[in-house]
Design a protein around this motif. Structure first.
Motif, PDB file in Angstrom:
ATOM      1  N   THR A   2      36.271 103.403  23.897  1.00 48.83           N
ATOM      2  CA  THR A   2      36.689 104.004  25.157  1.00 48.83           C
ATOM      3  C   THR A   2      35.577 103.899  26.185  1.00 48.83           C
ATOM      4  OG1 THR A   2      38.026 105.587  23.932  1.00 48.83           O
ATOM      5  CG2 THR A   2      37.509 106.139  26.193  1.00 48.83           C
ATOM      6  N   SER A   3      35.939 103.494  27.408  1.00 48.11           N
ATOM      7  CA  SER A   3      34.954 103.473  28.490  1.00 48.11           C
ATOM      8  C   SER A   3      35.217 104.630  29.434  1.00 48.11           C
ATOM      9  CB  SER A   3      35.019 102.146  29.247  1.00 48.11           C
ATOM     10  OG  SER A   3      36.252 102.017  29.912  1.00 48.11           O
ATOM     11  N   VAL A   4      34.150 105.324  29.781  1.00 47.24           N
ATOM     12  CA  VAL A   4      34.222 106.439  30.721  1.00 47.24           C
ATOM     13  C   VAL A   4      33.415 106.038  31.945  1.00 47.24           C
ATOM     14  CG1 VAL A   4      33.677 108.865  31.121  1.00 47.24           C
ATOM     15  CG2 VAL A   4      34.451 108.124  28.858  1.00 47.24           C
ATOM     16  N   VAL A   5      34.054 106.114  33.106  1.00 47.62           N
ATOM     17  CA  VAL A   5      33.411 105.754  34.369  1.00 47.62           C
ATOM     18  C   VAL A   5      33.548 106.920  35.331  1.00 47.62           C
ATOM     19  CG1 VAL A   5      33.442 104.159  36.347  1.00 47.62           C
ATOM     20  CG2 VAL A   5      33.889 103.296  34.036  1.00 47.62           C
ATOM     21  N   THR A   6      32.487 107.183  36.064  1.00 51.68           N
ATOM     22  CA  THR A   6      32.493 108.214  37.092  1.00 51.68           C
ATOM     23  C   THR A   6      32.428 107.531  38.450  1.00 51.68           C
ATOM     24  OG1 THR A   6      31.296 109.720  35.647  1.00 51.68           O
ATOM     25  CG2 THR A   6      31.293 110.254  37.980  1.00 51.68           C
ATOM     26  N   LEU A   7      33.323 107.914  39.337  1.00 52.26           N
ATOM     27  CA  LEU A   7      33.339 107.415  40.709  1.00 52.26           C
ATOM     28  C   LEU A   7      33.027 108.580  41.633  1.00 52.26           C
ATOM     29  CD1 LEU A   7      33.938 105.218  42.836  1.00 52.26           C
ATOM     30  CD2 LEU A   7      36.357 105.894  42.685  1.00 52.26           C
ATOM     31  N   VAL A   8      31.928 108.453  42.393  1.00 56.72           N
ATOM     32  CA  VAL A   8      31.474 109.527  43.266  1.00 56.72           C
ATOM     33  C   VAL A   8      31.699 109.108  44.714  1.00 56.72           C
ATOM     34  CG1 VAL A   8      29.522 110.991  43.927  1.00 56.72           C
ATOM     35  CG2 VAL A   8      29.718 110.144  41.570  1.00 56.72           C
ATOM     36  N   GLY A   9      32.505 109.881  45.433  1.00 52.40           N
ATOM     37  CA  GLY A   9      32.853 109.553  46.807  1.00 52.40           C
ATOM     38  C   GLY A   9      32.083 110.316  47.862  1.00 52.40           C
ATOM     39  N   ASN A  10      30.911 110.820  47.535  1.00 48.98           N
ATOM     40  CA  ASN A  10      30.091 111.530  48.513  1.00 48.98           C
ATOM     41  C   ASN A  10      29.228 110.523  49.262  1.00 48.98           C
ATOM     42  OD1 ASN A  10      28.151 113.204  49.859  1.00 48.98           O
ATOM     43  ND2 ASN A  10      28.585 114.815  48.390  1.00 48.98           N
ATOM     44  N   PRO A  11      29.209 110.567  50.591  1.00 46.35           N
ATOM     45  CA  PRO A  11      28.383 109.614  51.339  1.00 46.35           C
ATOM     46  C   PRO A  11      26.882 109.848  51.227  1.00 46.35           C
ATOM     47  CG  PRO A  11      29.592 111.052  52.839  1.00 46.35           C
ATOM     48  CD  PRO A  11      30.038 111.385  51.460  1.00 46.35           C
ATOM     49  N   ARG A  12      26.474 110.987  50.670  1.00 48.21           N
ATOM     50  CA  ARG A  12      25.051 111.283  50.494  1.00 48.21           C
ATOM     51  C   ARG A  12      24.621 111.008  49.064  1.00 48.21           C
ATOM     52  NH1 ARG A  12      25.594 116.398  54.147  1.00 48.21           N
ATOM     53  NH2 ARG A  12      27.191 116.807  52.616  1.00 48.21           N
ATOM     54  N   GLY A  13      23.571 110.222  48.900  1.00 47.23           N
ATOM     55  CA  GLY A  13      23.030 109.949  47.573  1.00 47.23           C
ATOM     56  C   GLY A  13      22.404 111.197  46.974  1.00 47.23           C
ATOM     57  N   GLY A  14      22.430 111.297  45.645  1.00 49.81           N
ATOM     58  CA  GLY A  14      21.812 112.428  44.962  1.00 49.81           C
ATOM     59  C   GLY A  14      22.503 113.745  45.235  1.00 49.81           C
ATOM     60  N   SER A  15      23.779 113.708  45.535  1.00 49.04           N
ATOM     61  CA  SER A  15      24.528 114.898  45.949  1.00 49.04           C
ATOM     62  C   SER A  15      24.877 115.815  44.779  1.00 49.04           C
ATOM     63  CB  SER A  15      25.818 114.469  46.646  1.00 49.04           C
ATOM     64  OG  SER A  15      26.667 113.823  45.704  1.00 49.04           O
ATOM     65  N   ARG A  16      25.253 117.039  45.127  1.00 52.79           N
ATOM     66  CA  ARG A  16      25.761 117.980  44.125  1.00 52.79           C
ATOM     67  C   ARG A  16      27.065 117.453  43.543  1.00 52.79           C
ATOM     68  NH1 ARG A  16      25.728 123.291  47.606  1.00 52.79           N
ATOM     69  NH2 ARG A  16      26.604 121.744  48.998  1.00 52.79           N
ATOM     70  N   THR A  17      27.812 116.721  44.337  1.00 50.86           N
ATOM     71  CA  THR A  17      29.059 116.130  43.844  1.00 50.86           C
ATOM     72  C   THR A  17      28.758 115.166  42.708  1.00 50.86           C
ATOM     73  OG1 THR A  17      30.061 116.321  46.039  1.00 50.86           O
ATOM     74  CG2 THR A  17      31.108 114.802  44.487  1.00 50.86           C
ATOM     75  N   ARG A  18      27.730 114.345  42.873  1.00 50.88           N
ATOM     76  CA  ARG A  18      27.358 113.405  41.817  1.00 50.88           C
ATOM     77  C   ARG A  18      26.933 114.151  40.554  1.00 50.88           C
ATOM     78  NH1 ARG A  18      24.727 107.907  41.083  1.00 50.88           N
ATOM     79  NH2 ARG A  18      23.681 108.154  39.081  1.00 50.88           N
ATOM     80  N   HIS A  38      28.238 105.240  29.615  1.00 54.10           N
ATOM     81  CA  HIS A  38      28.897 105.957  30.695  1.00 54.10           C
ATOM     82  C   HIS A  38      28.392 105.367  32.004  1.00 54.10           C
ATOM     83  CE1 HIS A  38      29.139 109.896  33.155  1.00 54.10           C
ATOM     84  NE2 HIS A  38      30.108 109.081  33.446  1.00 54.10           N
ATOM     85  N   GLU A  39      29.289 104.734  32.740  1.00 54.54           N
ATOM     86  CA  GLU A  39      28.919 104.097  34.001  1.00 54.54           C
ATOM     87  C   GLU A  39      29.178 105.045  35.166  1.00 54.54           C
ATOM     88  OE1 GLU A  39      27.532 101.135  34.176  1.00 54.54           O
ATOM     89  OE2 GLU A  39      27.854 100.541  32.112  1.00 54.54           O
ATOM     90  N   VAL A  40      28.344 104.951  36.205  1.00 57.76           N
ATOM     91  CA  VAL A  40      28.525 105.743  37.416  1.00 57.76           C
ATOM     92  C   VAL A  40      28.586 104.794  38.605  1.00 57.76           C
ATOM     93  CG1 VAL A  40      27.556 107.529  38.915  1.00 57.76           C
ATOM     94  CG2 VAL A  40      27.250 107.689  36.425  1.00 57.76           C
ATOM     95  N   VAL A  41      29.640 104.928  39.391  1.00 60.86           N
ATOM     96  CA  VAL A  41      29.770 104.194  40.654  1.00 60.86           C
ATOM     97  C   VAL A  41      29.571 105.228  41.755  1.00 60.86           C
ATOM     98  CG1 VAL A  41      31.306 102.876  42.143  1.00 60.86           C
ATOM     99  CG2 VAL A  41      31.370 102.513  39.657  1.00 60.86           C
ATOM    100  N   ASP A  42      28.440 105.133  42.437  1.00 66.09           N
ATOM    101  CA  ASP A  42      28.106 106.073  43.505  1.00 66.09           C
ATOM    102  C   ASP A  42      28.318 105.354  44.833  1.00 66.09           C
ATOM    103  OD1 ASP A  42      26.998 107.878  45.312  1.00 66.09           O
ATOM    104  OD2 ASP A  42      25.350 108.410  43.971  1.00 66.09           O
ATOM    105  N   LEU A  43      29.366 105.740  45.543  1.00 67.82           N
ATOM    106  CA  LEU A  43      29.732 105.042  46.779  1.00 67.82           C
ATOM    107  C   LEU A  43      28.733 105.235  47.900  1.00 67.82           C
ATOM    108  CD1 LEU A  43      33.605 105.572  46.823  1.00 67.82           C
ATOM    109  CD2 LEU A  43      32.278 103.620  45.952  1.00 67.82           C
TER     110      LEU A  43
END
Length: 182
Positions: A2-18, A38-43
């Motif tokens: 199983t692959s788990v990916v996180t997609l973060v849509g916060n325009p600020r890097g290092g955010s609480r959302t991330r 576990h991959e992270v895509v930080d937009l």
């Protein structure tokens, strides 16, 4: 696997959302027995590339990671009562049904409890429109809950993990049946 990916849509890097999104993905991964990467895509790192008219290698890699996920945790801060335009710009790059077979878990971080329905009313329909299976209630995470994130995620994952596991089992069953005749 199983692959788990996180997609973060916060325009600020290092955010609480991330931070919250990665913790949510790790918690659900642990709960469903995921032991892979576990991959992270930080937009926040792709913002200018997403708005550029031509293709971008970084965006293409991000799109491949997201569409190839078995479990996709999609997180955004709540802006104007919904998810960010950055997240929408990313999803606008996907063709219809691009998330078919993906179990997607929507997460919105918000400052005001009046926005709690946004996760179900705005983010869930976007994911469903792209073909994702959204087997669980999304997580509406209030900023005052962030110091107790572990407790909040423990309650949420206990509630949603059985549904995610069932969705993954259905997906695996479909793969096995499709491959059985070849």
């Amino acid at each position: 696997m199983t692959s788990v990916v996180t997609l973060v849509g916060n325009p600020r890097g290092g955010s609480r959302t991330r931070i919250a999104a990665v913790a949510a993905a790790e918690a659900i991964g642990e709960r469903i027995g995921h032991d892979g990467s576990h991959e992270v895509v930080d937009l926040s790192a792709l913002g200018s590339q997403l708005l550029a008219p031509g293709p971008s290698a970084g965006v293409e890699v991000a799109l491949e990671l997201v569409t190839g996920a078995d479990v996709l945790v999609v997180a955004s801060p709540t802006y104007k009562g919904t998810y960010t335009g950055l997240l929408k710009a990313f999803f606008d790059r996907l063709p219809p049904a691009a998330l078919t077979g993906v179990a997607a878990l929507p997460v919105l971080v918000m400052g005001d409890p009046r926005h709690a329905l946004a996760v179900e009313v705005h983010l869930r329909p976007l994911l469903v429109e792209l073909g994702a299976h959204v087997p669980t209630p999304g997580l509406a995470l209030l900023e005052p809950e962030l110091p107790d994130l572990g407790e909040v995620l423990a309650r949420w994952t206990a509630r949603v993990a059985p549904q995610v596991t069932a969705a993954l089992g259905e997906r695996t069953g479909i793969r096995l049946r499709e491959g059985a005749g070849t």
